[in-house]
Design an enzyme around this catalytic site. Structure first.
Site, mmCIF file in Angstrom:
data_model
loop_
_atom_site.group_PDB
_atom_site.id
_atom_site.type_symbol
_atom_site.label_atom_id
_atom_site.label_comp_id
_atom_site.label_asym_id
_atom_site.label_seq_id
_atom_site.Cartn_x
_atom_site.Cartn_y
_atom_site.Cartn_z
ATOM 1 N N GLY A 1 0.821 -1.209 0.000
ATOM 2 C CA GLY A 1 0.000 0.000 0.000
ATOM 3 C C GLY A 1 0.850 1.250 0.000
ATOM 4 O O GLY A 1 2.058 1.187 -0.236
ATOM 5 N N ASN A 2 0.231 2.388 0.246
ATOM 6 C CA ASN A 2 0.984 3.646 0.316
ATOM 7 C C ASN A 2 0.368 4.545 1.375
ATOM 8 O O ASN A 2 -0.648 4.201 1.978
ATOM 9 C CB ASN A 2 1.035 4.320 -1.062
ATOM 10 C CG ASN A 2 -0.341 4.673 -1.557
ATOM 11 O OD1 ASN A 2 -1.012 5.531 -0.987
ATOM 12 N ND2 ASN A 2 -0.802 4.001 -2.610
ATOM 13 N N ARG A 3 0.992 5.693 1.592
ATOM 14 C CA ARG A 3 0.625 6.521 2.752
ATOM 15 C C ARG A 3 -0.400 7.608 2.425
ATOM 16 O O ARG A 3 -0.604 8.507 3.227
ATOM 17 C CB ARG A 3 1.894 7.157 3.334
ATOM 18 C CG ARG A 3 2.824 6.113 3.919
ATOM 19 C CD ARG A 3 4.159 6.700 4.303
ATOM 20 N NE ARG A 3 4.047 7.771 5.278
ATOM 21 C CZ ARG A 3 5.032 8.583 5.611
ATOM 22 N NH1 ARG A 3 6.213 8.454 5.022
ATOM 23 N NH2 ARG A 3 4.858 9.520 6.508
ATOM 24 N N SER A 4 -1.059 7.519 1.285
ATOM 25 C CA SER A 4 -2.038 8.563 0.969
ATOM 26 C C SER A 4 -3.222 8.507 1.944
ATOM 27 O O SER A 4 -3.792 7.446 2.173
ATOM 28 C CB SER A 4 -2.545 8.371 -0.459
ATOM 29 O OG SER A 4 -3.574 9.288 -0.706
#
Ligand code: CTP
Length: 400
Positions: free
Chosen positions: A208-211
């Protein structure tokens, strides 16, 4: 500085209990709130609760403390009146100028912006009488928030739920700061993607990512305030649905692509604010991947995800559709942004500088919006909503 004066009108619906949360948001952020419940509202939440939470006296009838002429003064002194929940009966009274209790008198004497957050059963909301009353109130400049869709009082579901108090508060905060927004996007359908995709490895793990999704939500909220019909494609944000916005929840990049393409078919503008994973694991393990003693972990093989922004830019669903992308860059921000704008083929690209502590999860943002026409619009450090408004200004100019 004097605290902004807010009148919180509460009419008699079960959603009255949610207005306690709205009241708290106002008081905790430095507003002076006078709660004016109707007699019916007191069947659901008592005067003691409103008084304790607001720190102010609570009256329902014009006959309380007559010497203070409350029925005139409360409305005259207000910077904002918000009625939440607003029942069908309250909308009817407000539309027709009836004044048989303190709240309806206050609505007639107020010269400040007025926000209604209706909540009722779907049949009541859809009834031609209510439709006409809502149209009348909007025509006079009141903000009437669209109810949310979901579980109603009983076992039934449909349109008519009070939106999340956090989102009613956001609408009020905008109205207090900027007045009632000109509906320059009325009649337009806009699609916004937000959040970050998650690409599963097995049933418990993902890449995933930190958005956080906050910029996309600010875009959706702002477009709704400007009168647009908004579809928000939300990837793993965990945020409450913005009031008056259709929200489609997705998980992966492939699901996000499908939802965006479907919603974009009749859209005037598409804004891709989501952080879409460029790659996904080539295989998905149906069972949890276990570690094995003495063995190195197996490498994760990745495959490319479709580039949704490039695809919708190259193959516009409608002539004149405006497509906006986002770019998060750490170095050579403008040069990389220009190259990305050309590569993706969109009309506008919002370029942020990211890095440790910058942008992700924060309430503020700073960016430059690059146009395919060579334009460059710097947006100074400020709330994500201000950047959202600049994006819609640029989109609106291109839609004309
Ligand atoms: N985007 C998309 N589909 C993808 C990847 C990104 O639609 N598979 C969109 C994002 O929503 C954003 C824009 O493309 O609007 C920019 O994403 P970014 O990841 O910065 O661009 P890339 O082309 O992946 O460039 P790089 O990773 O090389 O910086």
């Amino acid at each position: 500085m004097d605290k902004p004066k807010v009148v919180l009108g509460v009419s008699g619906g079960i959603a009255a209990y949610k207005a306690c949360e709205l009241l708290r948001r106002f008081t905790e952020s430095g507003h002076d709130v006078r709660v004016v419940p109707t007699a019916s509202a007191l069947h659901f939440v008592g005067a003691a609760t409103w008084s304790a939470l607001s720190g102010n006296p609570v009256s329902t009838e014009v006959w309380d403390d007559v010497h203070e002429v409350q029925h005139v003064r409360i409305g005259q002194q207000a910077d904002l009146v918000v009625v939440a929940p607003a029942t069908a009966d309250m909308l009817a009274k407000a539309a027709h100028g009836l004044a048989d209790d303190l709240l309806t008198n206050t609505l007639l004497t107020a010269r400040c912006p007025v926000v209604f957050a209706p909540a009722m059963h779907t049949e009541m909301w859809e009834h031609p009488a209510t439709r006409e009353n809502v149209a009348t109130l909007r025509c006079r400049g009141a903000v009437v928030i669209e109810p949310a869709v979901g579980r109603l009082t009983g076992v039934d579901t449909g349109k008519g739920r009070l939106p999340d108090p956090v989102e009613i508060f956001e609408v009020c905060r905008r109205v207090l700061a900027r007045g009632v927004t000109e509906p320059d996007l009325e009649g337009r359908h806009v699609v916004v993607s937000a959040g970050g995709t998650r690409e599963p490895l097995d049933p418990v793990r993902f890449l995933g990512n930190r958005s956080s999704g906050k910029q996309g939500y600010a875009l959706a909220r702002t477009a709704a305030a400007r009168g647009a019909r908004v579809t928000l494609i939300a990837a793993n944000t965990g945020l409450p649905d913005p009031a008056g916005v259709d929200v489609v929840q997705v998980g992966t990049a492939v699901q996000l692509r499908e939802a965006v393409l479907k919603a974009a078919a009749d859209a005037d503008a598409v804004v891709m604010a989501a952080a879409v994973a460029d790659f996904r694991p080539s295989t998905y393990a149906a069972g949890k991947i276990k570690k094995k003693d003495g063995q190195d972990p197996a490498p994760i093989v990745l495959v490319r995800n479709p580039d949704i922004l490039a695809e919708i830019s190259a193959d516009r669903a409608r002539p004149g559709q405006v497509v906006v992308g986002f770019a998060a860059e750490t170095d050579d921000v403008l040069a990389n942004g220009r190259a990305k704008l050309a590569r993706k083929g969109c009309d506008l690209l919002v370029v942020n500088e990211v890095g440790e502590g910058k942008t992700f999860g924060s309430e503020e943002n700073e960016a430059v919006v690059l146009g395919a026409d060579g334009s460059e619009t710097p947006v100074p450090h400020g709330p994500k909503e201000a950047l959202a408004d600049t994006v819609w200004d640029l989109v609106a100019a291109r839609l004309e």
